[in-house]
Design an enzyme around this catalytic site. Structure first.
Site, short mmCIF file in Angstrom:
data_model
loop_
_atom_site.label_atom_id
_atom_site.label_comp_id
_atom_site.label_asym_id
_atom_site.label_seq_id
_atom_site.Cartn_x
_atom_site.Cartn_y
_atom_site.Cartn_z
N ASP A 150 57.17 10.76 55.51
CA ASP A 150 57.25 11.32 54.16
C ASP A 150 57.52 10.17 53.17
O ASP A 150 58.56 9.52 53.26
CB ASP A 150 58.37 12.35 54.07
CG ASP A 150 58.45 13.05 52.72
OD1 ASP A 150 57.63 12.74 51.83
OD2 ASP A 150 59.34 13.92 52.54
N GLY A 197 62.84 21.28 53.26
CA GLY A 197 64.25 21.50 53.00
C GLY A 197 64.71 20.61 51.87
O GLY A 197 64.02 19.66 51.49
N LYS A 208 60.76 13.43 61.47
CA LYS A 208 60.08 12.96 60.24
C LYS A 208 60.83 11.73 59.76
O LYS A 208 62.05 11.76 59.59
CB LYS A 208 60.10 14.08 59.21
CG LYS A 208 59.94 13.66 57.75
CD LYS A 208 59.74 14.90 56.87
CE LYS A 208 60.43 14.76 55.52
NZ LYS A 208 60.27 15.97 54.68
N LEU A 209 60.08 10.65 59.54
CA LEU A 209 60.68 9.42 59.03
C LEU A 209 60.36 9.29 57.55
O LEU A 209 59.20 9.39 57.14
CB LEU A 209 60.12 8.19 59.75
CG LEU A 209 60.25 8.13 61.27
CD1 LEU A 209 59.67 6.81 61.80
CD2 LEU A 209 61.71 8.28 61.71
N LYS A 210 61.38 9.05 56.75
CA LYS A 210 61.14 8.73 55.36
C LYS A 210 60.59 7.31 55.30
O LYS A 210 61.09 6.42 56.00
CB LYS A 210 62.47 8.80 54.58
CG LYS A 210 62.98 10.22 54.42
CD LYS A 210 62.06 11.03 53.53
CE LYS A 210 62.71 12.31 53.05
NZ LYS A 210 61.82 13.04 52.12
N LYS A 231 58.45 24.61 50.02
CA LYS A 231 59.88 24.67 49.69
C LYS A 231 60.03 25.75 48.63
O LYS A 231 59.52 25.60 47.52
CB LYS A 231 60.36 23.34 49.08
CG LYS A 231 60.47 22.19 50.07
CD LYS A 231 60.96 20.95 49.35
CE LYS A 231 60.98 19.77 50.28
NZ LYS A 231 61.19 18.50 49.57
N ASN A 273 57.46 10.53 49.68
CA ASN A 273 57.97 10.97 48.37
C ASN A 273 57.30 10.22 47.22
O ASN A 273 57.96 9.69 46.31
CB ASN A 273 59.50 10.83 48.29
CG ASN A 273 60.21 11.86 49.14
OD1 ASN A 273 60.80 11.52 50.16
ND2 ASN A 273 60.13 13.12 48.75
N ASP A 293 53.85 17.90 49.25
CA ASP A 293 55.17 18.49 48.96
C ASP A 293 55.27 18.60 47.44
O ASP A 293 54.90 19.63 46.85
CB ASP A 293 56.26 17.59 49.58
CG ASP A 293 57.69 17.98 49.24
OD1 ASP A 293 57.90 18.91 48.46
OD2 ASP A 293 58.63 17.32 49.74
N GLU A 311 53.27 12.91 54.47
CA GLU A 311 53.67 13.82 53.39
C GLU A 311 53.74 13.06 52.07
O GLU A 311 54.36 11.98 52.00
CB GLU A 311 55.04 14.40 53.78
CG GLU A 311 55.61 15.42 52.82
CD GLU A 311 56.97 15.95 53.34
OE1 GLU A 311 57.30 15.75 54.52
OE2 GLU A 311 57.70 16.55 52.53
N SER A 351 64.58 15.42 59.31
CA SER A 351 64.11 14.39 58.38
C SER A 351 65.09 13.22 58.44
O SER A 351 66.28 13.40 58.16
CB SER A 351 64.05 15.00 56.98
OG SER A 351 63.71 14.03 56.01
O1 OSB Z 1 60.88 15.22 50.33
O2 OSB Z 1 61.23 16.61 51.87
C1 OSB Z 1 61.67 15.89 50.97
C2 OSB Z 1 65.49 16.10 50.92
C3 OSB Z 1 65.72 16.09 49.57
C4 OSB Z 1 64.67 15.98 48.70
C5 OSB Z 1 63.36 15.88 49.18
C6 OSB Z 1 63.12 15.89 50.54
C7 OSB Z 1 64.20 15.97 51.42
C8 OSB Z 1 64.05 15.91 52.88
C9 OSB Z 1 65.16 16.50 53.72
O3 OSB Z 1 63.16 15.34 53.45
C10 OSB Z 1 64.84 17.86 54.19
C11 OSB Z 1 66.03 18.55 54.77
O4 OSB Z 1 66.41 18.23 55.90
O5 OSB Z 1 66.61 19.43 54.10
MG MG Z 2 58.95 15.69 51.13
#
Ligand code: OSB
Ligand code: MG
Length: 366
Positions: free
Chosen positions: A187, A289, A159-161, A261, A189, A237, A212, A133
């Site tokens: 992703d 994660g 995976k790109l935020k 998760k 969020n 998620d 995501e 990520s």
């Molecule tokens: O949205 O998946 C998520 C990390 C912290 C909180 C939310 C997310 C994430 C990650 C990182 O995307 C995942 C990882 O490498 O542990």
């Molecule tokens: Mg996520």
């Protein structure tokens, strides 16, 4: 199994680089670890709550509070992992705190019986594909350098935020530089609303594996609407906190993929239920994660070895997060992590390394 006491241990782990998402920037992981002690053995659990309630309503101080005030006192005198779930059920929410406690008990219990968590959960693989990520960066060249480094290390999926203002252009740049063959996903969020549907449809041309959590956590109906307006598969998620939520999302058409998760859903037993529901409906799952240390990572890798985990997870190597992990580090081999085979989660903290990062310990006698 009789539990004699539980240690709550807070550790502070500096991240190798700041990790930026649409909800904030992490530079340090503030982790709560639980150690369950029985007359014969002990077990570990990592609470994945973050310092502030930005990813979800949970945060690490609240998790410690609810554990010492309500969850730990509710444990039965004789506890196996299933009994923990039943005892904690009356308390609403606080799934990350519950997950940490259930996992520590499950680990101790499995160590007592000599079975690995992977075997207990029904794992069928001995290694799992590692994705990574990649946080939001200040510039596209910086992002391309980071992605190039991860691809060199062997990560099999990127995976790109994303967030408004950092979405189509970074995805286009990664596709142009690294080609269409790289398994790529994004992703958000929960950073968008349904009024962004036509903007998000601009991602369709890049052949992403999935998008995501584009919309709000509590909006399955709008995700179902969005799914009809964009071609990229929707993965949830934050919205999925239980097997019931997964069943509802699937029947509404709100997602075609689920990020599991264990912390978010209250533990590995609930995570397995979600896996089973999704698998029965032909919905792919992958293991998310929360920047775990080796303790949480070991258990996640065991879960990711179940047969329904058909997409690479955010199960990266330890060094993607920490210069020094508290357990022997997880390392990529040919783009994969090896599933631990020892009893329980199969790893333990290295005492000297653990002590170095510990900021507080508290012992609760049962
Ligand atoms: O949205 O998946 C998520 C990390 C912290 C909180 C939310 C997310 C994430 C990650 C990182 O995307 C995942 C990882 O490498 O542990
Ligand atoms: Mg996520």
């Amino acid at each position: 199994m009789k539990i004699t006491g539980i240690e709550l241990r807070r550790i502070a782990m500096p991240l190798v680089a700041p990790f930026r998402t649409s909800f904030g920037t992490e530079t340090r992981r503030d982790v709560l670890l639980l150690r369950v002690v029985t007359p014969d053995t002990e077990g570990w659990g990592e609470c994945v709550a973050m310092s502030a309630p930005l990813y979800s309503s949970e945060y690490v101080d609240a998790a410690a509070d609810v554990l010492r005030r309500f969850l730990i006192p509710a444990l039965p005198a004789q506890a196996d992992a299933y009994a923990v779930g039943r005892a904690l059920h009356p308390f609403k929410g606080h799934r990350m705190a519950k997950a940490a406690l259930e996992t520590a008990v499950l680990d101790a219990w499995l160590r007592g019986t000599g079975q690995s968590l992977a075997s207990f959960l029904g794992a069928t693989a001995d290694r799992v594909a590692a994705g990574v990520s990649v946080g939001i960066m200040d510039s596209i060249p910086e992002l391309l350098d980071a992605v190039a480094g991860y691809l060199d290390e062997g990560y099999v999926r990127i995976k790109l935020k994303i967030q408004p203002g950092w979405d189509v252009e970074p995805v286009r740049a990664v596709r142009e530089r690294f080609g269409d063959g790289v398994p790529l996903q994004v992703d958000a969020n929960a950073a968008y609303t349904l009024t962004d549907a036509s903007h998000l449809a601009r991602l369709d041309e890049f052949g992403l594996l999935l998008i995501e959590q584009p919309l709000a956590d509590d909006d399955l109906v709008q995700h179902a609407r969005l799914a009809r307006k964009i071609a990229t598969p929707i993965c949830l998620d934050e919205s999925i906190e239980s097997a019931e939520h997964a069943a509802a999302a699937i029947s509404l058409g709100a997602c075609s993929v689920v990020n599991i998760k264990p912390g978010r859903v209250g533990g590995y037993l609930e995570a397995r239920r979600i896996h089973d529901v999704c698998r029965a409906h032909g919905v792919a799952v992958w293991c998310g994660g929360m920047l775990e240390t080796g303790i949480g990572r070991a258990a996640n890798v065991a879960l990711a070895a179940l047969p329904g985990f058909t997409l690479p997870g955010d199960t990266s190597g330890s060094r993607r997060y920490y210069t020094t992990d508290i357990t022997p580090p997880f390392e990529l081999e040919d783009g994969h992590l090896t599933v631990p085979t020892g009893p329980g989660i199969g790893v333990e903290p290295i005492p000297a390394l653990l002590d170095e990062v510990t900021t507080d310990t508290e012992w609760i006698t049962l």
